[in-house]
Design a protein around this motif. Structure first.
Motif, PDB file in Angstrom:
ATOM      1  N   HIS A 177     -74.736  27.997 -42.592  1.00 44.96           N
ATOM      2  CA  HIS A 177     -75.174  26.748 -43.208  1.00 44.96           C
ATOM      3  C   HIS A 177     -74.567  25.522 -42.528  1.00 44.96           C
ATOM      4  O   HIS A 177     -75.187  24.448 -42.535  1.00 44.96           O
ATOM      5  CB  HIS A 177     -74.902  26.781 -44.712  1.00 44.96           C
ATOM      6  N   ARG A 185     -75.940  21.811 -43.217  1.00 51.94           N
ATOM      7  CA  ARG A 185     -75.576  21.549 -44.609  1.00 51.94           C
ATOM      8  C   ARG A 185     -74.080  21.286 -44.785  1.00 51.94           C
ATOM      9  O   ARG A 185     -73.572  21.301 -45.904  1.00 51.94           O
ATOM     10  CB  ARG A 185     -76.010  22.723 -45.510  1.00 51.94           C
ATOM     11  N   ARG A 237     -73.237  18.422 -47.238  1.00 51.97           N
ATOM     12  CA  ARG A 237     -73.557  18.649 -48.648  1.00 51.97           C
ATOM     13  C   ARG A 237     -72.763  19.787 -49.261  1.00 51.97           C
ATOM     14  O   ARG A 237     -72.595  19.856 -50.483  1.00 51.97           O
ATOM     15  CB  ARG A 237     -75.064  18.888 -48.812  1.00 51.97           C
ATOM     16  N   VAL A 249     -79.486  21.412 -52.703  1.00 53.57           N
ATOM     17  CA  VAL A 249     -79.241  22.686 -52.029  1.00 53.57           C
ATOM     18  C   VAL A 249     -79.778  23.838 -52.870  1.00 53.57           C
ATOM     19  O   VAL A 249     -80.408  24.771 -52.347  1.00 53.57           O
ATOM     20  CB  VAL A 249     -77.742  22.862 -51.738  1.00 53.57           C
ATOM     21  N   GLU A 298     -83.482  24.060 -52.509  1.00 55.06           N
ATOM     22  CA  GLU A 298     -83.915  24.551 -51.198  1.00 55.06           C
ATOM     23  C   GLU A 298     -83.775  26.065 -51.081  1.00 55.06           C
ATOM     24  O   GLU A 298     -84.620  26.724 -50.465  1.00 55.06           O
ATOM     25  CB  GLU A 298     -83.089  23.884 -50.095  1.00 55.06           C
TER      26      GLU A 298
END
Length: 322
Positions: free
Chosen positions: A239, A244, A247, A271, A274
């Protein structure tokens, strides 16, 4: 939606012997595949062996069997057995798994996972073709093994892949990839890496689905599942690579500090939305279609009971292809 459409088995927590009717109904609902996993439940082969008899039209796949937790010869025998039970219908999904499962639960050193995956793949290609294998690989050696009971026809092998090294291995030496815990938009990044080695490479996506419009309940429960994965080193790196880091940075920091409650709270709604498909059945099917549009050839759905209004049987029917 696509020529293939799969569901994860076992279906819920009922014992395997009690799941025959549910497996049979998958065919009538339009599912083409069943995919098993192997973590802390039953093994990955037994549910597929039962499904091979109960629903003879379904394709059977593992998503995934760890490359570390069986010896090479034993793994080849398991593959041969299931492929003979269901000739032409079995697909082996093979992955490295994680340090949690390999080391923590099985007491096996989780070392050089890329090489272990590559070596296991090369050994299986030779063994399943009937060759006598005497080979010193980088991560194990085999001396004088020949599989006496061979599959009927070639068994496709898919590699569970996260980042570029394994994605390239999946495209270069396997028949495709299995992807996991990624968004529909992420597929547009990973699929071309696999397909650079062949436009016909299969890409199976394990897609976690909670068909409920109780958004708060789903998001709250989903954070537990997400945290359990994104804090495993291989998924954390995945990730980060996907972008990401900003986040999920607060989640990772809190987890490393031992504050599990803060780690869960730090996972943003964006997140969750998603990585877990949720909403009405129609919204869920539309979201699943985005995975297909971005390069997935086989959605392998896994229903998560994250809200009180999610009934597994109804969810399986509601999510069926239209």
């Amino acid at each position: 939606m696509t020529t293939r459409y799969g569901m994860t088995v076992p279906l819920g927590s009922a014992p395997l012997h009690a799941q025959r009717r549910q497996i049979e109904e998958l065919v009538d609902l339009g599912y083409t595949d069943v995919w098993s996993a192997e973590a802390d439940g039953v093994d990955g082969f037994t549910p597929l062996a039962l499904a091979s008899v109960w629903a003879p039209s379904l394709r059977l796949g593992t998503a995934i069997i760890p490359a570390f937790t069986r010896g090479p010869a034993t793994l080849a025998q398991s593959v041969a057995g299931l492929s003979q039970a269901a000739p032409g219908r079995f697909v082996l999904g093979l992955g490295t798994s994680s340090n949690v499962i390999v080391e923590g639960w099985n007491g096996i050193a989780f070392e050089e996972p890329y090489k272990r995956m590559r070596d296991t793949l090369r050994f299986l290609r030779a063994a399943l073709a009937g060759e006598k294998v005497t080979e010193v690989y980088d991560t194990f050696s085999v001396r004088g093994f020949r599989l006496r009971s061979l599959p009927e026809g070639e068994v496709p092998i898919l590699v569970a892949a996260l980042r570029e090294g394994m994605l390239n291995l999946a495209g270069r030496e396997a028949d495709g990839a299995i992807v996991n815990w990624l968004s529909a938009d992420d597929v547009a990044r990973v699929a071309p890496i696999v397909r650079a080695h062949g436009a016909d490479k299969e890409i199976v996506a394990r897609i976690f689905v909670a068909p409920s419009e109780d958004t708060d309940a789903v998001r709250g429960a989903a954070r537990f599942a997400i945290a359990a994965y994104v804090n495993v080193p291989v998924y954390k790196a995945f990730h980060q690579w996907l972008g990401r880091g900003d986040r999920l940075g607060a989640c990772w920091a809190a987890w490393e500090a031992g504050d599990r409650e803060a780690a869960l709270a730090a996972i943003p709604d964006s997140v969750v939305d998603e990585l877990v498909v949720h909403g009405s059945p129609e919204a869920c099917r539309a979201h699943i279609q985005r995975y297909v549009d971005n390069g997935v050839t086989t959605p392998a759905l896994a229903v998560l009971p994250l809200a009180a209004d999610i009934d597994l049987g109804r969810a399986v029917a509601d999510l069926a292809p239209r």
